[in-house]
Design an enzyme around this catalytic site. Structure first.
Site, PDB file in Angstrom:
ATOM      1  N   THR A 100       0.962  -1.208  -0.085  1.00 34.60           N
ATOM      2  CA  THR A 100      -0.328  -0.016   0.075  1.00 34.60           C
ATOM      3  C   THR A 100       1.159   1.026   0.148  1.00 34.60           C
ATOM      4  OG1 THR A 100      -1.728  -1.004   0.873  1.00 34.60           O
ATOM      5  CG2 THR A 100      -1.828   1.399   2.000  1.00 34.60           C
TER       6      THR A 100
ATOM      7  N   ASP B 261       1.299  -6.520  -4.580  1.00 32.03           N
ATOM      8  CA  ASP B 261       0.392  -6.219  -3.280  1.00 32.03           C
ATOM      9  C   ASP B 261       1.230  -7.507  -2.139  1.00 32.03           C
ATOM     10  OD1 ASP B 261      -3.029  -6.029  -2.385  1.00 32.03           O
ATOM     11  OD2 ASP B 261      -1.531  -7.565  -1.698  1.00 32.03           O
TER      12      ASP B 261
ATOM     13  N   SER C   2       0.079  -9.850  -0.939  1.00 30.84           N
ATOM     14  CA  SER C   2      -0.343 -11.144  -1.200  1.00 30.84           C
ATOM     15  C   SER C   2       0.124 -11.736  -2.032  1.00 30.84           C
ATOM     16  CB  SER C   2      -2.083 -10.954  -2.225  1.00 30.84           C
ATOM     17  OG  SER C   2      -2.708 -10.180  -0.940  1.00 30.84           O
TER      18      SER C   2
ATOM     19  N   ASP D  34      -0.256  -7.444   4.416  1.00 35.17           N
ATOM     20  CA  ASP D  34      -1.131  -8.133   4.629  1.00 35.17           C
ATOM     21  C   ASP D  34       0.555  -9.836   4.462  1.00 35.17           C
ATOM     22  OD1 ASP D  34      -3.105  -7.198   3.925  1.00 35.17           O
ATOM     23  OD2 ASP D  34      -3.231  -7.548   2.097  1.00 35.17           O
TER      24      ASP D  34
ATOM     25  N   GLN E 188      -4.069 -21.931  18.725  1.00 30.30           N
ATOM     26  CA  GLN E 188      -5.183 -20.898  17.962  1.00 30.30           C
ATOM     27  C   GLN E 188      -5.562 -19.392  19.090  1.00 30.30           C
ATOM     28  OE1 GLN E 188      -9.067 -22.519  16.586  1.00 30.30           O
ATOM     29  NE2 GLN E 188      -8.148 -24.203  16.181  1.00 30.30           N
TER      30      GLN E 188
HETATM   31  N1  ASP Z   1      -2.968  -5.407   0.603  1.00 29.60           N
HETATM   32  C1  ASP Z   1      -1.956  -4.662   0.686  1.00 29.60           C
HETATM   33  C2  ASP Z   1      -0.093  -5.405   0.886  1.00 29.60           C
HETATM   34  O1  ASP Z   1      -0.521  -6.214   1.349  1.00 29.60           O
HETATM   35  C3  ASP Z   1      -2.191  -3.507   2.132  1.00 29.60           C
HETATM   36  C4  ASP Z   1      -0.440  -3.146   2.406  1.00 29.60           C
HETATM   37  O2  ASP Z   1       0.141  -3.083   2.472  1.00 29.60           O
HETATM   38  O3  ASP Z   1      -0.911  -2.161   3.663  1.00 29.60           O
HETATM   39  O4  ASP Z   1      -0.253  -4.863  -0.164  1.00 29.60           O
END
Ligand code: ASP
Length: 337
Positions: A8, A52, A54, A85, A272
């Site tokens: 982000t 990103d 992810s 993330d 958990q």
């Molecule tokens: N979706 C973004 C990522 O992990 C979230 C972030 O950077 O805050 O790249």
């Protein structure tokens, strides 16, 4: 050295979809020109394509490790700009991959892009730079892999993303912050790993991804467990159990675990719960796990458990040897009581 992977912090709105999309590093610097005031010499490296987080894969961890090794003698510290993330996974992985690290490697990012007015990127980046360059008597203050976010410096392999909304995105449930930023930057040297001064960095780039996480829940069926444990190539399973490491005592559950363990699959028991630890044998409901040869994850985070297993499996160790190492902290990721 600043290593930019995406996240982000550097994102802009895609004009077609209006979704946040990773963008180039130059615009980050344009938005935080004040970092020049430190008077430090910087270099920046982008790992393409910027993503990103992810989409971060172990291949990116390997590239980060190689870049750090290539620049190791020429820089006082390394800053990794990364999406939040999966930042805790990446920081955990690097903590194992960088052996004998005696310089700071600090991950940071932000919850709002650097170009937005209320962004948290500016504080995160400026403080991270200060910490990465900080030394005392010629020795780095924090010679370990960390995450700096929202006024706190946390040990990377103790950290979990806890909040998708607040600026306070990370916490370290079982280990206190290594430093806190207020009017002063307050370091806690007694919590920081002490490293020998004269060691050469060794990087480990063999990772084995043949692992799975089995999160149990009341009513989990034998078919699901069986399907996972019989996945081709599977070598290790993180068992996410209840409370202090407890699981159903149904005979089928024990049988599935035991059969898989007898085939050489390694089980690592993590809780958990976000805080606390696994204590197998405390309740009857974990005795069968001990009998099946399940290893204790103690107070490890799920992120560090994933990284530690990939790292240890990558070393090609025999299951019993690997289990011994699971039971020891490699870089401060667990506390053994
Ligand atoms: N979706 C973004 C990522 O992990 C979230 C972030 O950077 O805050 O790249």
């Amino acid at each position: 050295m600043i290593i930019y992977t995406g996240g982000t912090i550097g994102m802009i709105n895609n004009p077609d979809t209006q979704s946040l999309t990773p963008f180039d590093f130059e615009q980050i610097l344009r938005h935080v020109p004040e970092i020049e005031k430190y008077g430090y010499k910087f270099s920046a490296v982008t790992i393409p394509p910027v993503v990103d987080s992810s989409n971060i894969k172990p291949a990116t961890w390997i590239r980060i490790a190689e870049i750090i090794q290539e620049g190791y003698d020429n820089y006082d510290g390394f800053i990794i700009l990364h999406g939040t993330d999966t930042m805790a996974f990446s920081a955990s992985a690097l903590s194992f991959m960088l052996e004998d690290l005696n310089k700071p490697v600090i991950f940071t990012g932000s919850q709002l892009p650097v170009s937005t007015l209320r962004t948290d990127a500016r504080e995160n980046l400026i403080s991270t730079i200060e910490i990465a360059a900080a030394d005392k008597d010629g020795r780095p203050m924090v010679p370990e892999v960390c995450i700096y976010f929202e006024f706190k410096l946390l040990r990377g392999n103790r950290t979990t993303k806890q909040n998708a909304e607040d600026f306070n995105a990370f916490h370290s449930p079982n280990y206190p912050p290594l430093a806190e930023s207020g009017v002063h930057m307050r370091y806690h040297p007694e919590r920081i790993l002490s490293k020998p001064v004269h060691t050469d960095l060794k990087i480990h780039t063999q990772l084995d991804m043949n692992i799975a996480i089995l999160k149990i829940f009341p009513g989990i069926t034998e078919n699901v467990v069986k399907a996972m444990l019989n996945s081709p190539g599977l070598k290790a399973v993180i068992l996410e159990t209840f409370g202090a490491g407890n699981a159903p005592t149904d005979p089928w559950f024990y049988r599935q675990l035991k059969e898989a363990a007898d085939k050489g699959i390694i089980f690592l028991n993590i809780t958990q719960c976000t805080q606390g630890r696994v204590e197998m044998g405390r309740y009857e409901t974990s005795e069968h796990l001990l009998r099946a040869g399940v290893a204790s994850g103690h107070d490890i985070t799920p992120e560090a458990a994933v990284a530690k297993l990939m790292f240890l499996l990558g070393m090609g160790l025999a299951p019993e040897e690997l289990k011994l190492l699971l039971n020891k902290p490699i870089n401060g990721e667990i506390t053994i009581l």
